[in-house]
Design a protein around this motif. Structure first.
Motif, PDB file in Angstrom:
ATOM      1  N   TYR A  40       0.837  -1.206   0.000  1.00 28.17           N
ATOM      2  CA  TYR A  40       0.000   0.000   0.000  1.00 28.17           C
ATOM      3  C   TYR A  40       0.872   1.256   0.000  1.00 28.17           C
ATOM      4  O   TYR A  40       0.668   2.172  -0.805  1.00 28.17           O
ATOM      5  CB  TYR A  40      -0.912  -0.017   1.228  1.00 28.17           C
ATOM      6  N   LEU A  41       1.856   1.295   0.902  1.00 30.83           N
ATOM      7  CA  LEU A  41       2.768   2.440   0.939  1.00 30.83           C
ATOM      8  C   LEU A  41       3.661   2.476  -0.305  1.00 30.83           C
ATOM      9  O   LEU A  41       4.022   3.548  -0.789  1.00 30.83           O
ATOM     10  CB  LEU A  41       3.632   2.400   2.193  1.00 30.83           C
ATOM     11  N   SER A  42       4.003   1.285  -0.821  1.00 32.16           N
ATOM     12  CA  SER A  42       4.805   1.240  -2.045  1.00 32.16           C
ATOM     13  C   SER A  42       4.054   1.877  -3.198  1.00 32.16           C
ATOM     14  O   SER A  42       4.642   2.579  -4.034  1.00 32.16           O
ATOM     15  CB  SER A  42       5.162  -0.213  -2.389  1.00 32.16           C
ATOM     16  N   GLN A  43       2.730   1.645  -3.238  1.00 34.52           N
ATOM     17  CA  GLN A  43       1.913   2.232  -4.292  1.00 34.52           C
ATOM     18  C   GLN A  43       1.769   3.743  -4.119  1.00 34.52           C
ATOM     19  O   GLN A  43       1.901   4.506  -5.075  1.00 34.52           O
ATOM     20  CB  GLN A  43       0.528   1.578  -4.313  1.00 34.52           C
ATOM     21  N   LYS A 171     -10.428   1.122  -5.347  1.00 30.11           N
ATOM     22  CA  LYS A 171     -10.337   0.070  -6.355  1.00 30.11           C
ATOM     23  C   LYS A 171     -10.063   0.693  -7.723  1.00 30.11           C
ATOM     24  O   LYS A 171     -10.468   1.811  -8.009  1.00 30.11           O
ATOM     25  CB  LYS A 171     -11.630  -0.741  -6.394  1.00 30.11           C
ATOM     26  N   GLY A 172      -9.376  -0.070  -8.560  1.00 33.85           N
ATOM     27  CA  GLY A 172      -9.076   0.412  -9.897  1.00 33.85           C
ATOM     28  C   GLY A 172      -7.824   1.264  -9.979  1.00 33.85           C
ATOM     29  O   GLY A 172      -7.539   1.849 -11.032  1.00 33.85           O
ATOM     30  N   THR A 173      -7.057   1.321  -8.884  1.00 41.37           N
ATOM     31  CA  THR A 173      -5.848   2.162  -8.890  1.00 41.37           C
ATOM     32  C   THR A 173      -4.588   1.369  -9.227  1.00 41.37           C
ATOM     33  O   THR A 173      -3.544   1.967  -9.478  1.00 41.37           O
ATOM     34  CB  THR A 173      -5.650   2.835  -7.522  1.00 41.37           C
ATOM     35  N   VAL A 174      -4.680   0.023  -9.213  1.00 40.04           N
ATOM     36  CA  VAL A 174      -3.503  -0.799  -9.494  1.00 40.04           C
ATOM     37  C   VAL A 174      -3.094  -0.651 -10.959  1.00 40.04           C
ATOM     38  O   VAL A 174      -3.922  -0.762 -11.866  1.00 40.04           O
ATOM     39  CB  VAL A 174      -3.786  -2.284  -9.176  1.00 40.04           C
ATOM     40  N   GLY A 175      -1.822  -0.380 -11.170  1.00 40.93           N
ATOM     41  CA  GLY A 175      -1.314  -0.253 -12.528  1.00 40.93           C
ATOM     42  C   GLY A 175      -1.553   1.097 -13.168  1.00 40.93           C
ATOM     43  O   GLY A 175      -1.267   1.287 -14.355  1.00 40.93           O
ATOM     44  N   THR A 176      -2.090   2.047 -12.409  1.00 38.70           N
ATOM     45  CA  THR A 176      -2.353   3.391 -12.941  1.00 38.70           C
ATOM     46  C   THR A 176      -1.422   4.407 -12.276  1.00 38.70           C
ATOM     47  O   THR A 176      -0.884   4.156 -11.196  1.00 38.70           O
ATOM     48  CB  THR A 176      -3.802   3.818 -12.697  1.00 38.70           C
ATOM     49  N   VAL A 177      -1.256   5.553 -12.922  1.00 42.36           N
ATOM     50  CA  VAL A 177      -0.477   6.638 -12.336  1.00 42.36           C
ATOM     51  C   VAL A 177      -1.408   7.453 -11.441  1.00 42.36           C
ATOM     52  O   VAL A 177      -2.406   7.996 -11.898  1.00 42.36           O
ATOM     53  CB  VAL A 177       0.128   7.542 -13.430  1.00 42.36           C
ATOM     54  N   LEU A 178      -1.106   7.497 -10.150  1.00 42.50           N
ATOM     55  CA  LEU A 178      -1.976   8.171  -9.191  1.00 42.50           C
ATOM     56  C   LEU A 178      -1.828   9.682  -9.265  1.00 42.50           C
ATOM     57  O   LEU A 178      -0.718  10.198  -9.403  1.00 42.50           O
ATOM     58  CB  LEU A 178      -1.657   7.695  -7.770  1.00 42.50           C
ATOM     59  N   THR A 179      -2.946  10.369  -9.158  1.00 35.43           N
ATOM     60  CA  THR A 179      -2.899  11.829  -9.042  1.00 35.43           C
ATOM     61  C   THR A 179      -2.555  12.183  -7.607  1.00 35.43           C
ATOM     62  O   THR A 179      -2.666  11.345  -6.699  1.00 35.43           O
ATOM     63  CB  THR A 179      -4.250  12.449  -9.417  1.00 35.43           C
ATOM     64  N   GLN A 180      -2.159  13.420  -7.356  1.00 32.72           N
ATOM     65  CA  GLN A 180      -1.826  13.842  -5.998  1.00 32.72           C
ATOM     66  C   GLN A 180      -3.033  13.745  -5.089  1.00 32.72           C
ATOM     67  O   GLN A 180      -2.913  13.402  -3.901  1.00 32.72           O
ATOM     68  CB  GLN A 180      -1.287  15.276  -6.005  1.00 32.72           C
ATOM     69  N   GLN A 181      -4.230  14.012  -5.637  1.00 34.25           N
ATOM     70  CA  GLN A 181      -5.447  13.905  -4.829  1.00 34.25           C
ATOM     71  C   GLN A 181      -5.693  12.462  -4.410  1.00 34.25           C
ATOM     72  O   GLN A 181      -6.087  12.193  -3.266  1.00 34.25           O
ATOM     73  CB  GLN A 181      -6.646  14.426  -5.627  1.00 34.25           C
TER      74      GLN A 181
END
Length: 435
Positions: A40-43, A171-181
């Protein structure tokens, strides 16, 4: 002869065992949250495998410098007060996660993990002698296995609770580039769960402090200095080799339990945060088998031998299997309504079965014949938990150089030494005399 106040009647041991059982559950819950927290923290923080391993390193390295002081403290304040103080430190650690999450400052997460590890070490040093000395030495592995079911059962539940309270909203955040929000929201999702855990542990610490938990009557506190006692304890080869076996065992246990989520994340598995539960389920199965078979059908030593051999076989399979193979998963999990997972993840989980009996077998074998040195010997064995710091760290280093799959090769020498201890090391009880 070493005795304890709970020998006076069988009835008097019921309440102490019930209290200890709750504490083992709390230990397991807080420990195996790491399996979800690490990926989780790695992501969130975009950590490398080595940086992610530091989350585990900071938790387990606390054992190295707090185990002996914990034993000294327990001698002064007693086992019950030691348990309460250990949980007090764990409560402080839970509260430290709040500013860490709000600031997203990685070193503060590591500090929280360090304090949590120190609290767990004090609690472990206090509760383990209770279990070992509540009955006959030859059946100690069974009692530890019962506590292990609670500890690892908590390890099954903890990732599920983590997922339900925290990850279910992302959900749906795996493999995506996360926004700062998204990063801010995911980090802040840690605040309320860790606050709740801190409050609960604090209440439990107060309850233990006020409970009628009896003290063990053991060491002669007027005998030797602490330094002399440690030196005397280290003159027992079965204890020394036992500490090394515990060190290597915890290394492979933590690798199997806490890196499986990170490996799943790298394979794009959406529910990576619950993968630790699979490893813990296998460990619970191993504990149940231990309770059924030891010592009625198989000795502690024989069970330890089988565990080491099974660990070697599974590790070789992990290293050479195709990471895109789904044969076993399709045959076992999908028909039962489970998730479709790569076979390599199931093999990592199966290591839990190989690891389950190691601690219950090594601990009583190493403490055999220690007498008044039981507390110091226990503290040295607890120091072996530091293996949980270095095992994943070596896995992270090797993974960064080659691949996450190749990183699991660090487990091979660990299982080989555990095999040596099962076959010969635990029998070496004569005092070592320098040439």
């Amino acid at each position: 002869m070493t005795t304890n106040v709970m020998d006076t009647s069988k009835k008097s041991s019921v309440l102490p065992m019930a209290i200890v059982a709750v504490l083992f559950f709390i230990l397991g819950f807080a420990t195996w949250l790491n399996g979800s927290l690490m990926p989780y923290l790695s992501q969130i923080l975009q950590l490398t495998p080595f940086q992610g391993a530091l989350i585990l390193f900071s938790f387990y390295i606390a054992v190295t410098f707090t185990a002996i002081p914990s034993a000294m403290l327990i001698k002064k304040v007693g086992y019950k007060n030691g348990m309460a103080l250990g949980m007090g430190l764990m409560m402080v650690a839970g509260l430290l996660f709040i500013p860490a999450a709000m600031s997203q400052f990685f070193p503060l997460f590591l500090l929280a993990q360090l304090v949590m590890g120190a609290g767990q070490t004090l609690l472990q040093t206090a509760v383990n002698p209770y279990v070992v000395r509540l009955g006959a030495e030859e059946s100690a592995a069974v009692r530890i296995s019962i506590m292990g079911i609670l500890n690892k059962g908590a390890g099954v539940i903890a990732p599920m609770v983590f997922t339900a309270l925290i990850l279910s909203n992302f959900k749906g955040t795996v493999g995506t580039v996360l926004t700062q929000q998204q990063v801010d929201n995911m980090a802040n999702g840690l605040i309320l769960p860790y606050l709740g855990m801190a409050v609960f542990i604090g209440i439990l610490a107060f309850a233990v402090k006020k409970s009628p938990l009896p003290e063990l009557i053991n060491e002669d506190n007027n005998s030797d200095s602490c330094q002399g006692e440690i030196r005397e304890t280290l003159s027992h080869p079965n204890l020394v080799f036992g500490v090394i076996a515990i060190f290597l065992y915890v290394a492979v246990e933590v690798i199997a339990g806490d890196t499986i989520g990170t490996f799943a994340l790298s394979l794009g598995v959406e529910n990576y945060s619950v993968m630790t539960s699979y490893t813990m389920m296998c460990m619970v199965l191993g504990y149940i088998l231990g309770i059924m078979l030891i010592p009625r059908f198989i000795s502690q030593q024989a069970a330890l031998t089988v565990s080491a051999l099974l660990g070697l076989v599974i590790t070789f399979s992990i290293l050479f299997i195709d990471t895109q193979s789904f044969v076993v998963a399709n045959a076992l999990l999908v028909p039962l309504g489970g998730a479709q997972l790569p076979d390599i993840l199931l093999l990592i989980a199966f290591l839990g079965l190989a690891n389950a009996i190691v601690w219950p077998a090594v601990f009583p074998l190493a403490l055999s014949g220690m007498g008044k040195l039981t507390s110091t010997g226990s503290a040295l064995l607890i120091m072996g938990i530091a293996g949980g710091a270095f095992g994943p760290l070596l896995w992270g280093l090797l993974s960064g150089i080659s691949s996450l799959q190749t990183g699991y090769s660090v487990m091979l020498p660990c299982y080989l030494f555990i095999l040596f201890y099962a076959v010969k090391g635990h029998k070496m009880k004569k005092k070592v005399v320098p040439a």
